[in-house]
Design a protein around this motif. Structure first.
Motif, PDB file in Angstrom:
ATOM      1  N   ALA A 164      -7.572  -1.465  -3.552  1.00 51.96           N
ATOM      2  CA  ALA A 164      -8.169  -2.451  -4.083  1.00 51.96           C
ATOM      3  C   ALA A 164      -9.093  -2.103  -5.167  1.00 51.96           C
ATOM      4  CB  ALA A 164      -9.358  -3.079  -3.073  1.00 51.96           C
ATOM      5  N   ASP A 165      -8.996  -0.984  -5.744  1.00 56.57           N
ATOM      6  CA  ASP A 165      -9.762  -0.552  -6.929  1.00 56.57           C
ATOM      7  C   ASP A 165      -8.567  -0.497  -7.957  1.00 56.57           C
ATOM      8  OD1 ASP A 165     -10.625   0.746  -9.243  1.00 56.57           O
ATOM      9  OD2 ASP A 165     -11.307   2.532  -8.054  1.00 56.57           O
ATOM     10  N   PRO A 166      -8.869  -1.589  -9.101  1.00 55.88           N
ATOM     11  CA  PRO A 166      -7.810  -1.916 -10.205  1.00 55.88           C
ATOM     12  C   PRO A 166      -7.525  -0.474 -11.027  1.00 55.88           C
ATOM     13  CG  PRO A 166      -9.664  -3.303 -10.133  1.00 55.88           C
ATOM     14  CD  PRO A 166      -9.728  -2.388  -9.171  1.00 55.88           C
ATOM     15  N   THR A 167      -8.739   0.315 -10.964  1.00 53.76           N
ATOM     16  CA  THR A 167      -8.501   1.528 -12.043  1.00 53.76           C
ATOM     17  C   THR A 167      -7.746   2.492 -11.230  1.00 53.76           C
ATOM     18  OG1 THR A 167     -10.359   2.632 -10.938  1.00 53.76           O
ATOM     19  CG2 THR A 167     -10.996   1.093 -12.828  1.00 53.76           C
ATOM     20  N   MET A 168      -7.365   2.618  -9.988  1.00 52.62           N
ATOM     21  CA  MET A 168      -6.515   3.492  -9.276  1.00 52.62           C
ATOM     22  C   MET A 168      -5.028   3.210  -9.724  1.00 52.62           C
ATOM     23  SD  MET A 168      -8.353   5.534  -7.740  1.00 52.62           S
ATOM     24  CE  MET A 168      -7.312   6.473  -6.421  1.00 52.62           C
ATOM     25  N   HIS A 169      -4.588   1.744  -9.961  1.00 54.15           N
ATOM     26  CA  HIS A 169      -3.222   1.624 -10.429  1.00 54.15           C
ATOM     27  C   HIS A 169      -2.970   2.188 -11.767  1.00 54.15           C
ATOM     28  CE1 HIS A 169      -2.594  -1.288  -6.719  1.00 54.15           C
ATOM     29  NE2 HIS A 169      -4.072  -1.336  -6.883  1.00 54.15           N
ATOM     30  N   ALA A 170      -3.613   2.599 -12.524  1.00 49.71           N
ATOM     31  CA  ALA A 170      -3.439   3.447 -13.883  1.00 49.71           C
ATOM     32  C   ALA A 170      -3.012   4.551 -13.528  1.00 49.71           C
ATOM     33  CB  ALA A 170      -4.495   3.081 -14.812  1.00 49.71           C
ATOM     34  N   GLU A 171      -2.987   5.396 -12.597  1.00 50.77           N
ATOM     35  CA  GLU A 171      -2.590   6.691 -12.191  1.00 50.77           C
ATOM     36  C   GLU A 171      -1.187   6.874 -12.451  1.00 50.77           C
ATOM     37  OE1 GLU A 171      -4.566   9.348 -11.208  1.00 50.77           O
ATOM     38  OE2 GLU A 171      -6.295   8.152 -11.689  1.00 50.77           O
TER      39      GLU A 171
ATOM     40  N   GLU B 173       0.991  -1.271   0.175  1.00 47.64           N
ATOM     41  CA  GLU B 173       0.113   0.110  -0.101  1.00 47.64           C
ATOM     42  C   GLU B 173       0.820   1.405   0.111  1.00 47.64           C
ATOM     43  OE1 GLU B 173      -2.424  -3.234   1.471  1.00 47.64           O
ATOM     44  OE2 GLU B 173      -0.632  -2.488   1.965  1.00 47.64           O
ATOM     45  N   PHE B 174       1.869   1.256   0.693  1.00 47.01           N
ATOM     46  CA  PHE B 174       2.663   2.363   0.719  1.00 47.01           C
ATOM     47  C   PHE B 174       3.547   2.600  -0.499  1.00 47.01           C
ATOM     48  CE2 PHE B 174       6.723   4.776   1.807  1.00 47.01           C
ATOM     49  CZ  PHE B 174       6.256   5.815   2.640  1.00 47.01           C
ATOM     50  N   PHE B 175       3.827   1.397  -1.067  1.00 45.32           N
ATOM     51  CA  PHE B 175       4.408   1.564  -2.548  1.00 45.32           C
ATOM     52  C   PHE B 175       3.454   2.202  -3.521  1.00 45.32           C
ATOM     53  CE2 PHE B 175       5.530  -0.268  -6.672  1.00 45.32           C
ATOM     54  CZ  PHE B 175       6.920   0.201  -6.747  1.00 45.32           C
TER      55      PHE B 175
ATOM     56  N   ASP C 285      -8.484   6.353  10.949  1.00 43.47           N
ATOM     57  CA  ASP C 285      -9.324   5.490  10.224  1.00 43.47           C
ATOM     58  C   ASP C 285      -9.672   5.809   8.967  1.00 43.47           C
ATOM     59  OD1 ASP C 285      -8.945   3.884  12.733  1.00 43.47           O
ATOM     60  OD2 ASP C 285     -10.844   4.680  13.645  1.00 43.47           O
ATOM     61  N   GLU C 286     -10.221   6.987   8.977  1.00 42.64           N
ATOM     62  CA  GLU C 286     -10.705   7.704   7.469  1.00 42.64           C
ATOM     63  C   GLU C 286      -9.647   7.229   6.464  1.00 42.64           C
ATOM     64  OE1 GLU C 286     -12.074  11.408   8.012  1.00 42.64           O
ATOM     65  OE2 GLU C 286     -14.113  10.771   8.713  1.00 42.64           O
ATOM     66  N   ARG C 287      -8.240   7.490   6.737  1.00 47.37           N
ATOM     67  CA  ARG C 287      -7.380   7.429   5.954  1.00 47.37           C
ATOM     68  C   ARG C 287      -7.081   6.102   5.489  1.00 47.37           C
ATOM     69  NH1 ARG C 287      -5.171  11.723   9.406  1.00 47.37           N
ATOM     70  NH2 ARG C 287      -5.773  13.837   8.276  1.00 47.37           N
ATOM     71  N   LEU C 288      -6.828   5.339   6.701  1.00 48.37           N
ATOM     72  CA  LEU C 288      -6.668   3.773   6.383  1.00 48.37           C
ATOM     73  C   LEU C 288      -7.719   3.154   5.607  1.00 48.37           C
ATOM     74  CD1 LEU C 288      -4.500   1.606   6.980  1.00 48.37           C
ATOM     75  CD2 LEU C 288      -5.928   1.344   8.924  1.00 48.37           C
ATOM     76  N   ALA C 289      -9.110   3.570   5.788  1.00 51.35           N
ATOM     77  CA  ALA C 289     -10.054   2.865   4.895  1.00 51.35           C
ATOM     78  C   ALA C 289      -9.804   3.300   3.602  1.00 51.35           C
ATOM     79  CB  ALA C 289     -11.470   3.322   5.538  1.00 51.35           C
TER      80      ALA C 289
ATOM     81  N   ILE D 209      -7.189   4.504   2.110  1.00 49.61           N
ATOM     82  CA  ILE D 209      -5.891   3.835   1.509  1.00 49.61           C
ATOM     83  C   ILE D 209      -6.357   2.232   0.965  1.00 49.61           C
ATOM     84  CG2 ILE D 209      -3.613   2.748   1.686  1.00 49.61           C
ATOM     85  CD1 ILE D 209      -3.410   5.069   4.013  1.00 49.61           C
ATOM     86  N   TYR D 210      -6.965   1.733   1.988  1.00 53.12           N
ATOM     87  CA  TYR D 210      -7.444   0.036   1.398  1.00 53.12           C
ATOM     88  C   TYR D 210      -8.261   0.169   0.152  1.00 53.12           C
ATOM     89  CZ  TYR D 210      -4.907  -1.853   5.586  1.00 53.12           C
ATOM     90  OH  TYR D 210      -3.949  -2.143   6.200  1.00 53.12           O
ATOM     91  N   LYS D 211      -9.185   0.987   0.079  1.00 46.06           N
ATOM     92  CA  LYS D 211     -10.019   1.107  -0.871  1.00 46.06           C
ATOM     93  C   LYS D 211      -9.514   1.461  -2.120  1.00 46.06           C
ATOM     94  CE  LYS D 211     -14.185   2.077   1.909  1.00 46.06           C
ATOM     95  NZ  LYS D 211     -15.253   3.095   2.062  1.00 46.06           N
ATOM     96  N   ALA D 212      -8.768   2.535  -2.271  1.00 47.34           N
ATOM     97  CA  ALA D 212      -7.917   2.885  -3.349  1.00 47.34           C
ATOM     98  C   ALA D 212      -7.011   1.700  -3.882  1.00 47.34           C
ATOM     99  CB  ALA D 212      -6.891   4.240  -2.901  1.00 47.34           C
TER     100      ALA D 212
END
Length: 66
Positions: free
Chosen positions: A59-66, A24-26, A48-52, A54-57
């Motif tokens: 887990a979202d494959p479309t976010m990895h294209a950024e 997640e950090f990477f 808690d909001e930030r951690l949630a 991070i995990y949602k982003a």
């Protein structure tokens, strides 16, 4: 982005509960190149909001294209 702002984003991420050696950090190292995503992350008010988010982003494959 000022250097101190950059450090603040990383501090917020770590204080949210992720490890500096985690996948997640990477992921954030790529995502936070965008001022938009840094702004979204900083808008969140609690660890808690930030951690949630991070995990949602991560887990979202479309976010990895950024």
């Amino acid at each position: 982005m000022a250097r101190s702002d950059d450090g603040n984003v990383w501090d917020l991420a770590v204080h949210s509960g992720i490890s500096r050696t985690s996948d997640e950090f990477f992921f954030l190292s790529k995502l936070f190149k965008s001022e938009h995503w840094r702004g979204v992350f900083c808008y969140l008010q609690t660890p808690d909001e930030r951690l949630a988010w991070i995990y949602k982003a991560f887990a979202d494959p479309t976010m990895h294209a950024e």
